[in-house]
Write an enzyme that holds these catalytic residues in place. Sequence first.
Site, short mmCIF file in Angstrom:
data_model
loop_
_atom_site.label_atom_id
_atom_site.label_comp_id
_atom_site.label_asym_id
_atom_site.label_seq_id
_atom_site.Cartn_x
_atom_site.Cartn_y
_atom_site.Cartn_z
N THR A 236 -17.21 37.70 92.65
CA THR A 236 -16.77 38.16 91.33
C THR A 236 -17.46 37.31 90.28
OG1 THR A 236 -14.96 36.60 91.27
CG2 THR A 236 -14.49 38.78 92.16
N GLU B 109 -12.16 42.87 93.76
CA GLU B 109 -11.14 42.51 94.75
C GLU B 109 -10.48 43.73 95.38
OE1 GLU B 109 -11.56 41.16 91.79
OE2 GLU B 109 -11.20 39.00 91.81
N LYS C 164 -0.03 36.76 72.00
CA LYS C 164 1.43 36.63 72.03
C LYS C 164 1.92 36.11 70.70
CE LYS C 164 1.25 36.31 76.95
NZ LYS C 164 0.36 35.62 77.90
N TRP D 226 3.85 41.17 72.25
CA TRP D 226 2.47 41.21 72.71
C TRP D 226 1.64 42.15 71.83
CZ3 TRP D 226 2.24 41.46 78.83
CH2 TRP D 226 2.81 40.28 79.34
#
Lengths: 542, 542
Positions: free
Chosen positions: A186, A331, A439, A444
């Site tokens: 990755t 993944e 945040k 959010w």
Amino acid sequence: MLGLMQDQPLLISSLIEFAARHHANAEIVSRRVEGDLHRTTYREAAARARQVANALDRLDVPFGDRVATLAWNGYRHFELYFGVSGSGRVLHTLNPRLAPDQVVWIANHAEDRVLCFDMTFLPLIKAVWKNCTTVRHWVALCDAGALPADTGIEGLVSYEEWIAPQSTTYDWPQFDEKSAASLCYTSGTTGNPKGALYSHRSTVLHAYGAALPDSMGLSARDSILPVVPMFHVNAWGLPYVAAMTGAKLVFPGAALDGKSVYELIEGEGVTMAAGVPTVWLGLLNHMAPAGLRFSKLNRTVIGGSACPPAMISAFKDQYGVTVLHAWGMTEMSPLGTVCTLKLPQQALPPQQQMAVLVKQGRAVYGVEMKIVDPDGGELPWDGQSSGDLYVKGPWIICGYFKGEGGDPLVGGWFPTGDVATIDPDGFMQITDRSKDVIKSGGEWISSIDIENIAMAHPAVAMAACIGVRHPKWDERPLLVVVLKPGAQVTREALLAFYDGKVAKWQVPDDVAFVDAIPLGATGKMQKMKLREQFKDHRLPTA
Amino acid sequence: MLGLMQDQPLLISSLIEFAARHHANAEIVSRRVEGDLHRTTYREAAARARQVANALDRLDVPFGDRVATLAWNGYRHFELYFGVSGSGRVLHTLNPRLAPDQVVWIANHAEDRVLCFDMTFLPLIKAVWKNCTTVRHWVALCDAGALPADTGIEGLVSYEEWIAPQSTTYDWPQFDEKSAASLCYTSGTTGNPKGALYSHRSTVLHAYGAALPDSMGLSARDSILPVVPMFHVNAWGLPYVAAMTGAKLVFPGAALDGKSVYELIEGEGVTMAAGVPTVWLGLLNHMAPAGLRFSKLNRTVIGGSACPPAMISAFKDQYGVTVLHAWGMTEMSPLGTVCTLKLPQQALPPQQQMAVLVKQGRAVYGVEMKIVDPDGGELPWDGQSSGDLYVKGPWIICGYFKGEGGDPLVGGWFPTGDVATIDPDGFMQITDRSKDVIKSGGEWISSIDIENIAMAHPAVAMAACIGVRHPKWDERPLLVVVLKPGAQVTREALLAFYDGKVAKWQVPDDVAFVDAIPLGATGKMQKMKLREQFKDHRLPTA
């Protein structure tokens, strides 16, 4: 009590042998680095994959050892996919877009034993080969005649020379289907790259899942163009799916510009193409001025990053091409979701269908999803609740190569690092990356939403929204903007542009104009670097 | 070295839970024995499947024990598919078309512990229950109110009463995916019936294979009508495929006549229907006189026996419906091949396409095929060479339940008992059953070819061709014919009908006119009985 069914492991060798037997004459067309088109068939590719397997046996590369590639999408790369994994070695696809020292670091970490590279990358290999301490054999993916004599690389051989003396017959070994088959690192934005180690089982199951009508819907009536590179999560598994279904394969090589891609699509009757949004932007920009049309292309799978709704509409309305919006991760082999309508949604008016199609889509069987709050509690699938997206399934990792980064799972689930909503019909929509969410006073703010609005402003070329420390609200959004050449807009005008588009408390507190936003090896914005750069930025509201 | 992918077994419980989560509101519509339409959803079906699992736990039916069904296609049967197998028991689907003593023999051989039956079959159960020595619990698939008090069957309970007190939550056990999941006996024409014991792994892999675009091409945009019964090879796996893909399911119950099937197709927007040719004949015979059309149906999967070319054309030309010709066996879960065109064949003129589409089709990945000569030598795929068809793959049996009939495999391959050709593109065509082939002086004559020609004669209702002993040629063909009511044709005229249609030496030596040809429980002609009947028939050529 066990069932009484034949005990046949799911092995990658069985994919290429199936193709060779049942789709012997189906074509594999490759645009080579040299620029010409090369044509072969599954029969021939299987024969050469067996030669690769024999050649590896001769080199005494043990079962499970890594054989690396640094290559574009093409027939030789395809042969290596099956010859390497099928014979029990692990195919390690290196990303040539990484910096040379990263390539070295990854090759050494993977302990690559053989490295096969396209001639495009000869300068890179010349620069790094001495530092790749585990590599014993270097293979240039070309004819003997195309290989300069003076490379200085010890043990270098051309691919054609290497496999020519080998037999085209080979008894593929039978082994545990959970054995490692391929390895892909990755492009982690934090820490060192980490390797996802796929198994034969996961690869075959993923191919089944990816071929389903609710995924990419692939069959022997398709001509597939994987623009997505074979060095990036195995080109989304397309080489395996193609062998499983007997689809015609069209490989673009290094020519990913709009003109080259268009010519390949038309010349080879491509019905399905897969890639990231930027490639399609180049394609559409090439086609529109000349009034070009597609004759066979009926769908494009777009993933890697969110597809702008305008692109979905352009493909559909102007070209009659269905965009399949997809989402996944290295993944995850990579397929997680694909956005296809359900039966009752087919009767909806186009606008309501579009509201569904901009989402990342539904899970294919083999992938389970959930969204959780910061305490790990599962959130409802109401299309509103936004939480950390967790996944599990047989083609999702349980750990990284050599245990790097420790155990990534949380109660058996893999945290994707994405923040998402899921609606009652199971359609998932990414709202942000977990670490990019801002945040603000316990609420959010999605950085992606804020960026998308800025991107719709005619003066803005690129926009990133990051959280900056705020004494009262913990964090508040800062918009970092690159303007289009010659364009101008004031801070105030840009902020006023948000009026009525988001709640007032979600409007950024400030705008920073920059010349460039740092990008990673796969073209993603590196917000971590931006956050570092602006960590002492003083907001006017602070 | 093993891959680092999550270790998640392929279990049937995960199919219904996937459907409940991702396709909660997709519909399951059933025509009940009572005649009315019942509507439910995957959410509800999953909840009731969990109640079944809890109910079985209460009955103390151990893991691996058989739970039998004797039922039509309907929602309760669907719930049992998942509740029984998902909780680790083995679902044993009994064929109600068998004679009562065969049902008893099979139930005792399977050692069924529980038997669930539709009320249609109450008279049958009343007649046999005392002879089913291993069954402890009898469940009638109805409401408590629908159950007569005086059945005399010990331990009989209604399904609704049985599951009502149970919780709708259940922790599905996780176990080896190779565990037995379901059991189906073949209607063997020789010897006792033999049981095919499917595993969870084989069932899930088969569902992936069956859903592929080159197989039945199933998605969440489909409304599926399995006319093929759930007591026959798990309705070709369609209940599992439906759960995997979230397709709408439409169950016909006991009403398989043309009118009922047509009304269900139109009323429920069926896009895909699957069954044997006779059902479709009834459907077309109902539609043609009234000039009826399909509004949504776009394909039918036809298997069980060869589909007459005339039916393929009728569906396509008159109704715009694609016939997917399929082939398989109880021993193969059952899917072996489906006939769909390949990319280059799409450009062929209709007549040449039809020449492909009358074949049984191509193997789906997961099934390997070969044809062999009497010595076991592999024959070429030239479309001409005809040999015994052998198959292998993870959803094909390696033996029968309790080892009946010994090891059926030959060098790892399962001999299907069919004789077939395979063309260079991998399209397989059944030419005969091995035991029905007529061996005339070292040459083989396909009984099916001879029968198809006779069936095309306007006077013939049914025809069977069998081999009869011949002093010179070992065997010669005898045509056994049932005429249409009121129709007449002489022996000589019928034999003259073969002129120019087959080689002279393949023309039958004689014709026998009979009132009826014996049929088995699944509607196949019992040629073994005919051979017995005509074993002393004296051919005019002898």
